[in-house]
Design a protein around this motif. Structure first.
Motif, PDB file in Angstrom:
ATOM      1  N   ILE A 343       0.302 -12.858  -0.195  1.00  0.00           N
ATOM      2  CA  ILE A 343      -0.431 -12.410  -1.384  1.00  0.00           C
ATOM      3  C   ILE A 343      -0.428 -13.520  -2.447  1.00  0.00           C
ATOM      4  N   LEU A 344       0.727 -14.171  -2.646  1.00  0.00           N
ATOM      5  CA  LEU A 344       0.801 -15.247  -3.637  1.00  0.00           C
ATOM      6  C   LEU A 344      -0.136 -16.391  -3.261  1.00  0.00           C
ATOM      7  N   LYS A 345      -0.151 -16.746  -1.993  1.00  0.00           N
ATOM      8  CA  LYS A 345      -1.034 -17.819  -1.521  1.00  0.00           C
ATOM      9  C   LYS A 345      -2.494 -17.447  -1.753  1.00  0.00           C
ATOM     10  N   THR A 346      -2.845 -16.194  -1.435  1.00  0.00           N
ATOM     11  CA  THR A 346      -4.220 -15.731  -1.637  1.00  0.00           C
ATOM     12  C   THR A 346      -4.591 -15.776  -3.114  1.00  0.00           C
ATOM     13  N   ILE A 347      -3.673 -15.351  -3.968  1.00  0.00           N
ATOM     14  CA  ILE A 347      -3.940 -15.355  -5.410  1.00  0.00           C
ATOM     15  C   ILE A 347      -4.173 -16.775  -5.910  1.00  0.00           C
ATOM     16  N   GLY A 405       0.970 -11.659 -11.758  1.00  0.00           N
ATOM     17  CA  GLY A 405       1.329 -10.237 -11.834  1.00  0.00           C
ATOM     18  C   GLY A 405       0.106  -9.340 -11.893  1.00  0.00           C
ATOM     19  N   LYS A 406      -0.876  -9.692 -12.719  1.00  0.00           N
ATOM     20  CA  LYS A 406      -2.078  -8.863 -12.838  1.00  0.00           C
ATOM     21  C   LYS A 406      -2.895  -8.906 -11.546  1.00  0.00           C
ATOM     22  N   ALA A 407      -2.966 -10.091 -10.923  1.00  0.00           N
ATOM     23  CA  ALA A 407      -3.704 -10.200  -9.659  1.00  0.00           C
ATOM     24  C   ALA A 407      -2.996  -9.418  -8.555  1.00  0.00           C
ATOM     25  N   ALA A 408      -1.660  -9.448  -8.562  1.00  0.00           N
ATOM     26  CA  ALA A 408      -0.898  -8.712  -7.549  1.00  0.00           C
ATOM     27  C   ALA A 408      -1.157  -7.215  -7.656  1.00  0.00           C
ATOM     28  N   GLN A 409      -1.362  -6.718  -8.876  1.00  0.00           N
ATOM     29  CA  GLN A 409      -1.681  -5.302  -9.044  1.00  0.00           C
ATOM     30  C   GLN A 409      -2.954  -4.940  -8.275  1.00  0.00           C
ATOM     31  N   VAL A 410      -3.954  -5.826  -8.350  1.00  0.00           N
ATOM     32  CA  VAL A 410      -5.221  -5.576  -7.654  1.00  0.00           C
ATOM     33  C   VAL A 410      -4.998  -5.529  -6.140  1.00  0.00           C
ATOM     34  N   TYR A 411      -4.220  -6.485  -5.632  1.00  0.00           N
ATOM     35  CA  TYR A 411      -3.971  -6.520  -4.189  1.00  0.00           C
ATOM     36  C   TYR A 411      -3.134  -5.339  -3.734  1.00  0.00           C
ATOM     37  N   LEU A 412      -2.213  -4.900  -4.574  1.00  0.00           N
ATOM     38  CA  LEU A 412      -1.344  -3.791  -4.195  1.00  0.00           C
ATOM     39  C   LEU A 412      -2.083  -2.463  -4.190  1.00  0.00           C
ATOM     40  N   GLU A 413      -3.264  -2.412  -4.815  1.00  0.00           N
ATOM     41  CA  GLU A 413      -4.058  -1.189  -4.768  1.00  0.00           C
ATOM     42  C   GLU A 413      -4.432  -0.823  -3.333  1.00  0.00           C
ATOM     43  N   LYS A 414      -4.398  -1.817  -2.461  1.00  0.00           N
ATOM     44  CA  LYS A 414      -4.736  -1.558  -1.061  1.00  0.00           C
ATOM     45  C   LYS A 414      -3.588  -0.888  -0.311  1.00  0.00           C
TER      46      LYS A 414
END
Length: 451
Positions: A343-347, A405-414
């Motif tokens: 996820i970090l790499k994707t962000i 952190g904000k981008a991770a929230q979007v990914y974690l919605e999945k």
């Protein structure tokens, strides 16, 4: 390459494994007390967990669901009756004979078990409640029959577009073809090819996706000549003309039925898990914001005080990974170190190079800060340089942590739809393996950008 039947069985097994993994994770949350300690969240998740359980049960039963949609008086019920070979579903000359969805079992060829679902007209009174009902039926269906019987109206076309957006394979059934002369049928077919595609840039429908039928042919006047020379006229009703539709459905079910079943189950699971994640995120939004700001401050402070450039980057990366996992724990979502790293790499790479650029700037500032720290004993003015570089680097680090952190929230919605057996991953896997001659291949083309 595996045979079609073996490949379908593989798809079915992968879908079962994906759903079991999801259910086992949420079962773990219940046993670990994360849900019992938050009864509001447990209550919110209940409908989605029931969906996951019922979807897995449907997979185990191997029943294919085929739903018929269309406007009133298009002959949806008649088409299904003709497939069944007997008049089970009510039909009649009045609009809106079918008031509620009805389902009947059908076993064509004595092998595959199918559930045929008849639905009310999409343009009937109480449209909003019927629309909700239609969406629920579409959600459950593995294959859709959209029945038309003449020039497609604007309402019909909009309904067709909505069904296309449901991400389900669809067969366009033109009923009452007996009312049109042979010379018109070719033009009708070509028109349906373009309209059924959904929009001007889409490819025309495949042969499997358009079928012409006469479910209840109009009575014909027959001249009868008697032995005594008398002549009389009688009305006879020809038999239904649905053999082509029946064979088309059988071909699809034999060629890709289990894959259709697996794909629909995974789409339902993906949507259910995404809904669970969204509910969790909405419920814990403020807590998540506090965690993000906490990591932002700690990362900025640590980077500012650390004199070694290499450790700045390493420590910042570790902090970002810890932030992602902390958010996942807060949401009660599955997350491993490996998945957090992905996820970090994707962000980083999906930020248009912005965060990578910030990392580069931070590293250069870190080198300047390190040099200033080493030489500060020889030249006191270097302390000022150290402080300036440290403050600038801390600002960049804090910005990076907050963005991650904000981008991770979007990914974690999945939710847990990503990962080795995540629903989205298995959907992608199935669509990448389908043959060009299948109805699923078109679905792959339409959904290619969505998975």
């Amino acid at each position: 390459m595996a045979t079609s039947r073996n490949l379908q069985e593989t798809h079915l097994n992968r879908a079962r494994a994906s759903l079991r993994q999801a259910l086992s994770w949420y079962g773990y949350l219940r046993k670990s007390g994360q849900l019992s300690s938050n009864p509001e969240l447990a209550g919110l998740m209940k409908p989605e967990l029931e969906t996951l359980n019922s979807t897995l049960n449907k997979l185990d039963s191997n029943i294919i669901r085929i739903a018929a949609f269309g406007l009133v008086s298009r002959g949806k019920s008649a088409v299904l009756n003709a497939l069944l070979g007997e008049k089970i579903l009510q039909t009649g000359p009045l609009n809106g004979v079918t008031q509620w969805p009805r389902s009947v079992r059908w076993q064509p060829g004595g092998k595959v078990l199918v559930e045929l679902i008849d639905t009310p007209g999409l343009d009937e009174i109480e449209g909003e409640s019927r629309a909700d009902m239609a969406r629920e039926v579409v959600h459950q269906a593995d294959l859709i029959l959209f029945v038309v019987s003449g020039d497609i109206t604007r309402t019909e076309y909009q309904a067709l577009l909505s069904l296309r957006e449901a991400q389900k394979p669809l067969i366009l059934v033109f009923n009452k073809i007996d009312l049109y002369p042979d010379t018109d049928q070719g033009a009708i077919y070509q028109n349906l090819q373009q309209l059924g595609a959904g929009h001007s840039q889409a490819k025309p429908l495949l042969p499997d996706e358009i079928v012409m039928v006469a479910a209840e042919p109009a009575p014909m006047e027959v001249r009868v000549e008697w032995p005594d020379g008398r002549v009389s006229y009688e009305w006879e009703t020809p038999p239904p003309q649905v053999d082509e539709l029946k064979q088309t459905i059988l071909n699809i079910l034999n060629r890709e039925g289990r894959s259709l079943l697996a794909l629909n189950a995974l789409i339902q699971a993906r949507d259910a898990e995404a809904a669970i994640a969204q509910k969790t995120i909405d419920l814990r939004e403020q807590e998540a914001e506090n965690i993000i700001w906490q990591f932002t401050k700690y990362k900025a402070l640590a980077v500012m005080l650390n004199p070694i450039a290499f450790l700045d980057i390493l420590g910042g990366t570790v902090a970002d990974l810890a932030l992602i996992r902390a958010l996942a724990r807060l949401y009660g979502l599955p997350m491993t170190s490996y998945e957090a790293g992905k996820i970090l790499k994707t962000i980083l790479f999906s930020s248009g190079g912005l965060l990578l650029g910030e990392l580069g700037s931070s590293f250069l500032l870190g080198l300047g800060k390190s040099t200033a720290a080493i030489t500060s004993g020889d030249n006191p003015s270097n302390i000022t340089a150290f402080a300036g570089s440290a403050i600038a680097q801390a600002g960049i680090a804090g910005y990076g942590a907050y963005s991650v952190g904000k981008a991770a929230q979007v990914y974690l919605e999945k939710g847990c739809t990503w990962g080795q057996l995540g629903a989205s991953s298995v959907i992608q896997e199935i669509l990448s393996q389908v043959d060009q001659n299948t109805i699923l291949y078109r679905l792959r083309q339409e959904l290619g950008l969505k998975f």
